[in-house]
Design a protein around this motif. Sequence first.
Motif, PDB file in Angstrom:
ATOM      1  N   UNK A  23       7.075 -10.244  -9.290  1.00 53.56           N
ATOM      2  CA  UNK A  23       6.866  -8.798  -9.204  1.00 53.56           C
ATOM      3  C   UNK A  23       7.020  -8.132 -10.568  1.00 53.56           C
ATOM      4  N   UNK A  47       3.785  -8.763 -12.652  1.00 44.75           N
ATOM      5  CA  UNK A  47       2.586  -7.984 -12.330  1.00 44.75           C
ATOM      6  C   UNK A  47       2.864  -6.493 -12.217  1.00 44.75           C
ATOM      7  N   UNK A  69       5.021  -4.600 -10.446  1.00 49.12           N
ATOM      8  CA  UNK A  69       5.551  -3.910  -9.270  1.00 49.12           C
ATOM      9  C   UNK A  69       6.958  -3.382  -9.587  1.00 49.12           C
ATOM     10  N   UNK A 105       1.627  -1.533 -12.183  1.00 48.69           N
ATOM     11  CA  UNK A 105       0.859  -2.628 -11.592  1.00 48.69           C
ATOM     12  C   UNK A 105      -0.654  -2.399 -11.656  1.00 48.69           C
ATOM     13  N   UNK A 106      -1.107  -1.147 -11.514  1.00 52.07           N
ATOM     14  CA  UNK A 106      -2.563  -0.965 -11.515  1.00 52.07           C
ATOM     15  C   UNK A 106      -3.169  -1.239 -12.881  1.00 52.07           C
ATOM     16  N   UNK A 150      -3.231  -5.100 -13.142  1.00 58.27           N
ATOM     17  CA  UNK A 150      -4.326  -5.611 -12.315  1.00 58.27           C
ATOM     18  C   UNK A 150      -5.646  -5.529 -13.085  1.00 58.27           C
ATOM     19  N   UNK A 187      -2.398 -10.910  -7.566  1.00 52.76           N
ATOM     20  CA  UNK A 187      -1.213 -11.404  -6.875  1.00 52.76           C
ATOM     21  C   UNK A 187      -1.497 -11.560  -5.390  1.00 52.76           C
ATOM     22  N   UNK A 245       0.818 -11.504  -2.462  1.00 51.12           N
ATOM     23  CA  UNK A 245       2.240 -11.196  -2.304  1.00 51.12           C
ATOM     24  C   UNK A 245       2.914 -11.996  -1.191  1.00 51.12           C
ATOM     25  N   UNK A 300       2.047 -12.012   2.692  1.00 51.74           N
ATOM     26  CA  UNK A 300       0.600 -11.705   2.789  1.00 51.74           C
ATOM     27  C   UNK A 300       0.217 -10.263   2.540  1.00 51.74           C
ATOM     28  N   UNK A 301       0.919  -9.323   3.228  1.00 48.09           N
ATOM     29  CA  UNK A 301       0.674  -7.899   2.974  1.00 48.09           C
ATOM     30  C   UNK A 301      -0.808  -7.521   3.006  1.00 48.09           C
ATOM     31  N   UNK A 302      -1.533  -7.996   3.999  1.00 47.75           N
ATOM     32  CA  UNK A 302      -2.914  -7.517   4.152  1.00 47.75           C
ATOM     33  C   UNK A 302      -2.848  -6.083   4.676  1.00 47.75           C
ATOM     34  N   UNK A 303      -3.910  -5.315   4.472  1.00 45.26           N
ATOM     35  CA  UNK A 303      -3.957  -3.948   5.003  1.00 45.26           C
ATOM     36  C   UNK A 303      -4.355  -4.060   6.475  1.00 45.26           C
ATOM     37  N   UNK A 349      -8.747 -11.844  -0.987  1.00 45.59           N
ATOM     38  CA  UNK A 349      -8.664 -10.496  -1.554  1.00 45.59           C
ATOM     39  C   UNK A 349      -8.303 -10.556  -3.031  1.00 45.59           C
ATOM     40  N   UNK A 389      -1.134   2.602   3.986  1.00 47.14           N
ATOM     41  CA  UNK A 389      -0.502   1.458   4.649  1.00 47.14           C
ATOM     42  C   UNK A 389       0.557   0.797   3.781  1.00 47.14           C
ATOM     43  N   UNK A 390       0.256   0.625   2.515  1.00 50.54           N
ATOM     44  CA  UNK A 390       1.137  -0.179   1.666  1.00 50.54           C
ATOM     45  C   UNK A 390       0.880   0.157   0.199  1.00 50.54           C
ATOM     46  N   UNK A 401       2.614  -0.414  -2.519  1.00 50.82           N
ATOM     47  CA  UNK A 401       2.872  -1.458  -3.508  1.00 50.82           C
ATOM     48  C   UNK A 401       1.670  -2.390  -3.629  1.00 50.82           C
ATOM     49  N   UNK A 402       1.145  -2.817  -2.471  1.00 45.98           N
ATOM     50  CA  UNK A 402       0.018  -3.737  -2.492  1.00 45.98           C
ATOM     51  C   UNK A 402      -1.243  -3.042  -2.996  1.00 45.98           C
ATOM     52  N   UNK A 421      -1.302  -0.867  -5.259  1.00 45.99           N
ATOM     53  CA  UNK A 421      -1.130  -0.898  -6.711  1.00 45.99           C
ATOM     54  C   UNK A 421      -1.573  -2.234  -7.293  1.00 45.99           C
ATOM     55  N   UNK A 422      -1.283  -3.317  -6.571  1.00 41.72           N
ATOM     56  CA  UNK A 422      -1.693  -4.646  -7.040  1.00 41.72           C
ATOM     57  C   UNK A 422      -3.215  -4.799  -7.060  1.00 41.72           C
ATOM     58  N   UNK A 427      -5.062  -2.538  -8.133  1.00 42.42           N
ATOM     59  CA  UNK A 427      -5.531  -1.702  -9.235  1.00 42.42           C
ATOM     60  C   UNK A 427      -5.621  -0.231  -8.883  1.00 42.42           C
ATOM     61  N   UNK A 428      -5.096   0.155  -7.728  1.00 43.25           N
ATOM     62  CA  UNK A 428      -5.153   1.556  -7.313  1.00 43.25           C
ATOM     63  C   UNK A 428      -4.054   2.346  -8.028  1.00 43.25           C
ATOM     64  N   UNK A 458       1.839  -5.836  12.155  1.00 47.95           N
ATOM     65  CA  UNK A 458       1.716  -7.027  11.318  1.00 47.95           C
ATOM     66  C   UNK A 458       2.347  -8.216  12.017  1.00 47.95           C
TER      67      UNK A 458
END
Lengths: 246, 291
Positions: A51, A54, A56, A76-77, A80, A86, A88, A91-94, A153, B172-173, B175-176, B178-179, B181-182, B289
């Motif tokens: 973290x 990258x 975070x 992080x953006x 990226x 990454x 994570x 998984x942390x999918x949306x 992703x 939704x998330x 932190x993710x 941001x990963x 590139x947002x 989830x």
Amino acid sequence: MKGIGEMLNVENMVVSYGNIRAVREVSLTVGDGEFVVLIGNNGAGKTSTLKAICGVNSPSGGTVNLNGENITGKPSHKIAAKRVAMVPEGRRVFAGMTVRENLDMGAFLRRDKKSIENDRETVYELFPVLRERFRQPAGTLSGGEQQMLAIGRALMAQPQYLLLDEPSLGLAPIMVESIFEKIVQINRQGISLLMVEQNAFLALSVANRGYVMDSGEIVLAGTAEELLENDMVKRVYLGMEEAEES
Amino acid sequence: MILQQLINGIMLGSVYALIALGYTMVYGVMKFINFAHGDVYMWGAFFAMFLAHFLGGQFLPVLILTMILTGILGVLVERVAYKPLRRAPRLVVTTSALGMSIVLSNLARLLIGSATYPMPKVLAVHDFKLGPSAVINNIQILVLVTAVVLMVLLNWFVNRSRYGKAIRAASEDQETAGLMGVNMDNVVSVTFFVGSSLGGAAGLLVGMYYDAVYSTMGYAAGLKAFTAAILGGIGSIPGAMFGGLLLGIVENFAGAFLSNYRDGIAFLVMILVLLFRPGGLFNAKIYQKRV
Ligand SMILES: Nc1ncnc2c1ncn2[C@@H]1O[C@H](COP(=O)(O)OP(=O)(O)OP(=O)(O)O)[C@@H](O)[C@H]1O
Ligand SMILES: [Mg+2]
């Protein structure tokens, strides 16, 4: 784009959460095209290390260098945008977005529609189940499918460096094997990998090099073969009690 | 009679829905209730009043400019009152929103006045008969059509556009996202701009419909729209649209039969819904989830 001397270089990195020092002066490198694993017990500081690389979290000490550029503490953006992706932990999918939209988010920073489409095809070829499910909300996928989506992703960002945090977490052994096969395939395509993994044997059998982390510090480093033969690794991480005698 | 109440209810409800979207979008991304949103809507009505005065009877330019100005006001409010508190507990940000609400309404009273002002005519009124006892006029039609078109556009934006998807991902998330590139600052600005511009449009529509603009108009409308957002499930965009319509219709029927309790009905409906469906009618967390 790639050249000699391109690498991800972490030097004496410290990560703290309030008074807790989760990572103490960790140094590691990932060379161009390399497959490096970071193993260690629960709470060793592996996730914290990824973290902080990258962006975070920002490290409270040390430096992170990417191809010679100091990226320490950047958000992080921005990292990226430097083609570090990454996958994570967990998984942390949306979950409320479709599979296809999750892949679109991976390509958020790209504008080249044609090549995004090509990459989507490549991801679908790597993980055909994602093509079948492309309109389905990601939250309705199985754990293994979500892991594939999280990897797909990240690939949509066309990364030079891909950080993977415990891709085997919570998956059935057969699924773990298939995911690992794909990860090796990704590395063969020239993407450099830094993978955190609890399954030390599996990780070391596919990687080039490895680091062993304990209580926030790197306690051992070497090639995958060296680590697989190392007594301490055998005893603690591979669960081979008989190694103590030899 | 029933048809008439239904028409009035749908019209009022579509305006509640427009305002409710601002509450729900900001909540989705930042997880706090922007209590200044009702006052941003009121400022939208004033912007519309001035623009209508200078531009005369040109509805579309007035609408577009009102939305842009109100959107900018929303972004400014965020910069001043919320951005410095990005990492603060949500209760602190909510308090800041309450303060901002007071500042905005007092600023209107100070700069413009506390009277009720008429909205310069954008259109001449024509009535259309719908059956024996129901009437609809062209302003009502315009209000309804505008609200529906804006909601269709918003749906397209949120579901299809690049930043719309980023807003959903960040809701939704963070932190993710941001990963991926947002940049959160951009997502927050876009969210405030879009939510506030819809509030501004509602300000114009309500001002036109009642032919009245005043500095405290954001209070009741804001509270109703907030209720609509809660009804639909705060954070859910379709929920806000549906909640607004439902509230508008229920309120009109209640008003027709129990006219003294019209405003109380809105809150009674909210209490009932929350008792039986605490997450609202459209729960935003449909997809759990898996571990
Ligand atoms: N956000 C946080 N706040 C406070 N402490 C944290 C936070 N994140 C991690 N820690 C602590 O830092 C230490 C390292 O955690 P980290 O998640 O990096 O371990 P890990 O090696 O990834 O473990 P695991 O294998 O269980 O995932 C732990 O003691 C953990 O409790
Ligand atoms: Mg971890």
